[in-house]
Design a protein around this motif. Sequence first.
Motif, PDB file in Angstrom:
ATOM      1  N   PHE A  15      -0.703   9.738   2.762  1.00 26.56           N
ATOM      2  CA  PHE A  15      -1.902   9.726   3.609  1.00 26.56           C
ATOM      3  C   PHE A  15      -1.543   9.524   5.076  1.00 26.56           C
ATOM      4  CE2 PHE A  15      -5.411   7.364   5.621  1.00 26.56           C
ATOM      5  CZ  PHE A  15      -6.450   8.259   5.428  1.00 26.56           C
ATOM      6  N   PHE A  16      -0.627   8.583   5.363  1.00 30.57           N
ATOM      7  CA  PHE A  16      -0.295   8.273   6.754  1.00 30.57           C
ATOM      8  C   PHE A  16       0.601   9.328   7.389  1.00 30.57           C
ATOM      9  CE2 PHE A  16      -1.660   3.991   5.487  1.00 30.57           C
ATOM     10  CZ  PHE A  16      -2.493   3.689   6.562  1.00 30.57           C
ATOM     11  N   LYS A  69      -9.429  11.703   8.587  1.00 33.53           N
ATOM     12  CA  LYS A  69      -8.811  10.892   7.542  1.00 33.53           C
ATOM     13  C   LYS A  69      -9.681   9.673   7.290  1.00 33.53           C
ATOM     14  CE  LYS A  69      -4.329  10.403   8.070  1.00 33.53           C
ATOM     15  NZ  LYS A  69      -3.040  10.086   8.735  1.00 33.53           N
ATOM     16  N   GLU A  70      -9.996   9.437   6.036  1.00 34.48           N
ATOM     17  CA  GLU A  70     -10.856   8.320   5.663  1.00 34.48           C
ATOM     18  C   GLU A  70     -10.116   7.415   4.693  1.00 34.48           C
ATOM     19  OE1 GLU A  70     -14.378   8.396   2.712  1.00 34.48           O
ATOM     20  OE2 GLU A  70     -15.278   8.793   4.678  1.00 34.48           O
ATOM     21  N   LEU A  71      -9.940   6.154   5.115  1.00 36.21           N
ATOM     22  CA  LEU A  71      -9.253   5.200   4.242  1.00 36.21           C
ATOM     23  C   LEU A  71     -10.032   4.997   2.942  1.00 36.21           C
ATOM     24  CD1 LEU A  71      -8.211   2.521   6.902  1.00 36.21           C
ATOM     25  CD2 LEU A  71      -6.681   4.063   5.648  1.00 36.21           C
ATOM     26  N   PRO A  72      -9.337   4.771   1.831  1.00 35.26           N
ATOM     27  CA  PRO A  72      -7.880   4.545   1.763  1.00 35.26           C
ATOM     28  C   PRO A  72      -7.038   5.814   1.684  1.00 35.26           C
ATOM     29  CG  PRO A  72      -8.843   4.189  -0.384  1.00 35.26           C
ATOM     30  CD  PRO A  72     -10.002   4.469   0.534  1.00 35.26           C
ATOM     31  N   ASN A  73      -7.594   6.935   1.199  1.00 39.20           N
ATOM     32  CA  ASN A  73      -6.729   8.095   0.963  1.00 39.20           C
ATOM     33  C   ASN A  73      -7.488   9.424   0.851  1.00 39.20           C
ATOM     34  OD1 ASN A  73      -7.959   7.651  -1.495  1.00 39.20           O
ATOM     35  ND2 ASN A  73      -6.116   6.802  -2.469  1.00 39.20           N
ATOM     36  N   SER A 109      -1.460   5.125  -1.497  1.00 41.33           N
ATOM     37  CA  SER A 109      -0.988   5.744  -0.255  1.00 41.33           C
ATOM     38  C   SER A 109      -0.931   7.257  -0.349  1.00 41.33           C
ATOM     39  CB  SER A 109       0.400   5.206   0.102  1.00 41.33           C
ATOM     40  OG  SER A 109       1.352   5.612  -0.873  1.00 41.33           O
ATOM     41  N   TYR A 141       0.826  -1.210   0.000  1.00 44.22           N
ATOM     42  CA  TYR A 141       0.000   0.000   0.000  1.00 44.22           C
ATOM     43  C   TYR A 141       0.859   1.259   0.000  1.00 44.22           C
ATOM     44  CZ  TYR A 141      -3.015   3.683   1.892  1.00 44.22           C
ATOM     45  OH  TYR A 141      -3.671   4.868   2.108  1.00 44.22           O
ATOM     46  N   SER A 142       1.898   1.244   0.870  1.00 39.44           N
ATOM     47  CA  SER A 142       2.743   2.438   0.998  1.00 39.44           C
ATOM     48  C   SER A 142       3.548   2.711  -0.263  1.00 39.44           C
ATOM     49  CB  SER A 142       3.681   2.293   2.199  1.00 39.44           C
ATOM     50  OG  SER A 142       4.556   1.197   2.017  1.00 39.44           O
TER      51      SER A 142
END
Length: 261
Positions: A81-82, A106-110, A50, A44-45
């Motif tokens: 995002f992280f 913050k809402e996954l995924p991005n 990401s 993902y990263s």
Amino acid sequence: MEKNKVVTLEDRIPKIREMRKQKANRRLVLSLSLFFILLSFIIYSQSSLSKVSSISVQGHQYVELETIIKVSEIKEGTSSFFQVKKADVESRIEELQEIKSATVNKELPNNIHIDIEEYKRIAYILNNGTYTPVIENGDILSSSTIDILPHDAALMIGWNNKVKVDEFINELMKLPESVIYAISEAHFTPNETDPNHITLFMNDGFEVSGTIRNFSSKMASYPSIIAQLDPEQKGVINIEVGVFFKPYDVELDGDEVEDEG
């Protein structure tokens, strides 16, 4: 008495083996789960997922969207995002003079969501054909003048003395919102007997004659004052010393109105 049944070591060994096997299986499942979670995070990263794909902003009326996003320092397609720290982003946005608070989610995924609360505007100072906003914390937004006649707060007309402006705004901030937004225009009208005289024109059609000093303590009673008057009979409510009312079409001294404040 019946003798207790004795469990031999041979009988216990299969059970011990089964317990050890179950424990080993659980450890394996946990290890595999952690491995796949770590692997998924790494994938993902390293992927485009990401990166922040969207930034939505809600609640702003006066501050432009582009300004909020720029100050947030979050960039679509490039910011991780992280690595977006909510507290830091909120702090940067709240440094804007017109922003009362900012909340970042913050809402996954991005996806990033920003909720804005702006300071309310309680007046506009008219100067050379432009209108300078005054917000509820008393700040004058000298860099945010507008050319179009505003309708969401009172107009301050004839206020060329900075000291008097500050004094009046300080008094205005002490009033309930219902009274603040009942004012249509606030004119600075000093005279020989009172250098602090002001004239207010209200949204309900009444006129108020007052003075800057202790203005808030007297004007706070405005709702109870007009409750005693005929709404069809407009005139001047004088709150300079006591409180009395003089209709526009009456030349005699006005009727006294009891101040319930």
